[in-house]
Each structure stands twice: as structure tokens, then as C-alpha cells.
Design an enzyme around this catalytic site. Sequence first.
Site, PDB file in Angstrom:
ATOM      1  N   LYS A  22       0.832  -1.204   0.000  1.00 55.12           N
ATOM      2  CA  LYS A  22       0.000   0.000   0.000  1.00 55.12           C
ATOM      3  C   LYS A  22       0.873   1.262   0.000  1.00 55.12           C
ATOM      4  O   LYS A  22       0.622   2.192  -0.766  1.00 55.12           O
ATOM      5  CB  LYS A  22      -0.911  -0.047   1.235  1.00 55.12           C
ATOM      6  CG  LYS A  22      -1.865   1.102   1.380  1.00 55.12           C
ATOM      7  CD  LYS A  22      -3.040   0.715   2.260  1.00 55.12           C
ATOM      8  CE  LYS A  22      -2.774   0.790   3.741  1.00 55.12           C
ATOM      9  NZ  LYS A  22      -2.691   2.157   4.272  1.00 55.12           N
ATOM     10  N   ASP A 310       2.677  -0.476  11.934  1.00 51.30           N
ATOM     11  CA  ASP A 310       1.330  -0.921  11.543  1.00 51.30           C
ATOM     12  C   ASP A 310       1.048  -2.359  11.986  1.00 51.30           C
ATOM     13  O   ASP A 310      -0.073  -2.842  11.820  1.00 51.30           O
ATOM     14  CB  ASP A 310       1.152  -0.803  10.024  1.00 51.30           C
ATOM     15  CG  ASP A 310       1.161   0.650   9.587  1.00 51.30           C
ATOM     16  OD1 ASP A 310       0.874   1.531  10.423  1.00 51.30           O
ATOM     17  OD2 ASP A 310       1.474   0.920   8.408  1.00 51.30           O
TER      18      ASP A 310
HETATM   19  C1  S3P Z   1       2.929   5.195   6.256  1.00 48.78           C
HETATM   20  C2  S3P Z   1       3.578   5.628   7.385  1.00 48.78           C
HETATM   21  C3  S3P Z   1       3.137   5.311   8.762  1.00 48.78           C
HETATM   22  C4  S3P Z   1       2.157   4.151   8.739  1.00 48.78           C
HETATM   23  C5  S3P Z   1       1.102   4.317   7.703  1.00 48.78           C
HETATM   24  C6  S3P Z   1       1.723   4.360   6.329  1.00 48.78           C
HETATM   25  C7  S3P Z   1       3.471   5.564   4.948  1.00 48.78           C
HETATM   26  O1  S3P Z   1       2.509   6.433   9.335  1.00 48.78           O
HETATM   27  O2  S3P Z   1       1.556   4.001  10.022  1.00 48.78           O
HETATM   28  O3  S3P Z   1       0.174   3.246   7.754  1.00 48.78           O
HETATM   29  O4  S3P Z   1       3.079   4.959   3.927  1.00 48.78           O
HETATM   30  O5  S3P Z   1       4.307   6.464   4.899  1.00 48.78           O
HETATM   31  P1  S3P Z   1       3.338   7.642  10.031  1.00 48.78           P
HETATM   32  O6  S3P Z   1       4.097   8.314   8.945  1.00 48.78           O
HETATM   33  O7  S3P Z   1       2.291   8.532  10.603  1.00 48.78           O
HETATM   34  O8  S3P Z   1       4.193   7.010  11.056  1.00 48.78           O
END
Ligand code: S3P
Length: 423
Positions: A22, A310
Site C-alpha cells: 500500500k 502498523d
Molecule cells: C505510512 C507511514 C506510517 C504508517 C502508515 C503508512 C506511509 O505512518 O503508520 O500506515 O506509507 O508512509 P506515520 O508516517 O504517521 O508514522
Amino acid sequence: MISTTHFQAGALRGRIRVPGDKSISHRALILGAKSPKPIEIRNLNPGRDVQATRLALQALGAAIDTDGDTARVSGGALHDPEQPIDCMNSGSTARMLMGVCAGANLQARFTGDASLRRRPMEPVAAQLRALGAHIETSNGTMPLAISGTNQPQTRRFILITPSAQIKSALLFAGVFGNVPVTTMADKGSRDHTERLLDFFGADISFDRSTVELRTMPEHFRDVDVAGDFSAAAFFIVAATIARGSALTIENVGVNPSRTGLIDALQQMGANIRVENTHERCGEPIADISIESAKLRGISVSPDVALRAIDEIPVLAVAAAFAQGETRITGVRELRAKESDRVAAIERLLSATGISVEALPNGIAIHGGDPRATGAMIETHGDHRTAMAAAALAAGAGALGIDDEESIGVSFPGFIATLRKAQE
Ligand code: S3P
């Protein structure tokens, strides 16, 4: 429509695949919107979050055609969207596209579903304001309005929090504004944006703390997206705790900034092998084989926890089966994810008789012998809580979830894949 579904105990066996990553899918679409010629993105994540990014980029003027899990993308000059951008459930869409709008000098309004409208947008807004963007949030959350800039003021940023979304927003602001950007004081958050910029020919250097983007990407090309480690995580844990399991998950992204779960589980005594590792489009990919194992509680360091940010709900599921206490710290932001995940872990594990202690910056789980007899878990619309419930059921016994549709945010085929592995 909201429907319930039930999961059963049972070993996981055979070979499976999970959808495209994702995080990488969002980034490939966004950078594709900068490409002057169409590029193909294959194995794009099929969930609603990535769809939110695709629809938003189309509203900003990018050309995107999709055929199954392949997208053809090109961009060029973007324009202001006519309607507010609806980021649905996706924090990544909101924060990263705020960076795009800030750098591309666009005016846009952003909104999202009830969960996303509760999540903090002020940290990313504050950093983009330093760049010269004007952003008005609603008490720090969405809906918000942004006016970008064509004269970036600050180009060196100290990250307020070690967030890959904020780091990426700043890098995208640089890319779409054609200005070099440096970010500092990260703590090893995921580096997919940096790797993709490098793959597209930008002059960029990066380590766990600092990113220096010196020149813009100029050699856009097709991307094969790695399988999503965060999707594989539910199967890694389910196969570890469900006795008699022997499962291989093929073609999974094993970027070290994402694989903290494997490090923690191996320390707990899990039987996990990472094989056939090779690089594709700047990202390491491997097959992951798991056999069930007895676990012991550990103290998960903040570094490992950040690289499993996550995966904390499903790591907590594994900890429920471990002898002794597992402490996970350095993850204050757990309460501000798609739902309050500390509360979600408490709800989930208490349904199997396992006690959980909320810590100021994390959670402690007193593992033992979790047993489930059909309790219904409230997911609060959080896809990762729903899939963690399925993993828990694989080892502990029947559990239901109140909202099957939430899974479609990241992994629409999850239930079918699980049923196949448990056949
Ligand atoms: C993500 C970063 C994380 C993660 C999120 C996806 C990303 O969040 O929890 O599901 O794709 O950069 P944070 O940047 O808030 O830590």
C-alpha cells in the site's frame, strides 16, 4: 453495507501471495503524476486507500488508467481540483497530497471519513507552512484548506515526529516545486519515497536520519510493486500461533524499515525463514516461510516497534500466546492511527482472557493461553484490527468481527486468501 464475519481456528498451510504494498502504491502513483510519459505500475494495491490517492490525483489533472492491478500514469502540469479532495480513510493520501499541493502551488480543500477527520493534521501542516504554504485546519484536523507556494522558503526540515508520511510530504513538495529538500531527525521510518526517487533517477542520498534530495527525478519507468509486508504480517503471526502450520508467502517486500515484526517474532522464538531475497525496482523482495512455534515474551525496543508500527495489533496477538510479559514501547502514536489501537488491542485480547496494560507510550501484554468461543470484536472500522482478529482466531478459536468491509481499505481478498490457507 456493514456485515459481520466469523473466523475459525486452524493451521495455515501451502503457498500464498498478498496484494501489492500500500505504501509503495501511493508513492508510485504520486510520482507517476510527475512523469511526462506514461509509466506502468504493476501489482498496485487494490484497496480503498490507494483508490483514494488515484481519484485525488485524477482530480488534480493526472492521467491514470487502470486495468486490474495495473495502472498507467502520466502527469505534467497539475491544476486546482474542482471539488474538495476526499481522502476517505487514508492518512497517507491526505498527508502526502498536502505535500504535492504545497509544492505545486495548488489550492485545494481536503476531507475524509469520520476516522480520518479525527486524526492529527497539524504536524504535517506546520512543516508545510515553513515551506511557505498556507494551511487552515479545523482544530488541527480535517477538513482543511491549503494554498501552495511557488517560492519555497525553507528547504531544510527537522522532522517534528519520525513520520514517513510527513517526510514524504516534504519530499513531494520539493519534487512538485522543483526545489531540493533536506529532511533531518528521522528515526528510521519507512524509506519507500527515497528508494523510488532514486529508482526514477533523482540525485538523492538517505540514511535512517537524513534525506538529501538534490536533483529531481527524470528517468521515470515502470514499477513492479512488492507484496505488502503489512498484509503478510497477519499470515506470519497466524501461522506462528496456529499449531501444525507450514506456510510460504511469496514475493513479499522485506525493506528493513518495515520488517520489525520479523525481528520481534524471531526474538520471541518464532520459526520464520526469509528466502530468495532479491531486489526489484529498488526494493528488496523475498519469500517468507513460517512454521508454528512456541513463543516467549520479550521487551520490544522502540526501534523495532517503529519498524513495525502498523503491525503492533498483530504483534500483540502473538504476544498473547507468549509465555510471560511482552512490552512494546515508543509507540505513542498508536492511539492516533485509523482507530485507537491501544484500545483495539485491549478489546481484542480481553475477548480471549488475556490481560493488557496500557503504558504511557505503548502497551504490555501478559501472555498465556488465549481461548476464544465466538465473541464478536468491534473493529471501529479499522482494517488492521479486523485482520488481527482473524489471526487471533487461527490460534485461539472462533471470533467474529462486526465490520468485514473495513478490510477492503488495504486487502480486499484477505478472507479468501485466509480460507485457502486454512483449507
Ligand atoms: C505510512 C507511514 C506510517 C504508517 C502508515 C503508512 C506511509 O505512518 O503508520 O500506515 O506509507 O508512509 P506515520 O508516517 O504517521 O508514522
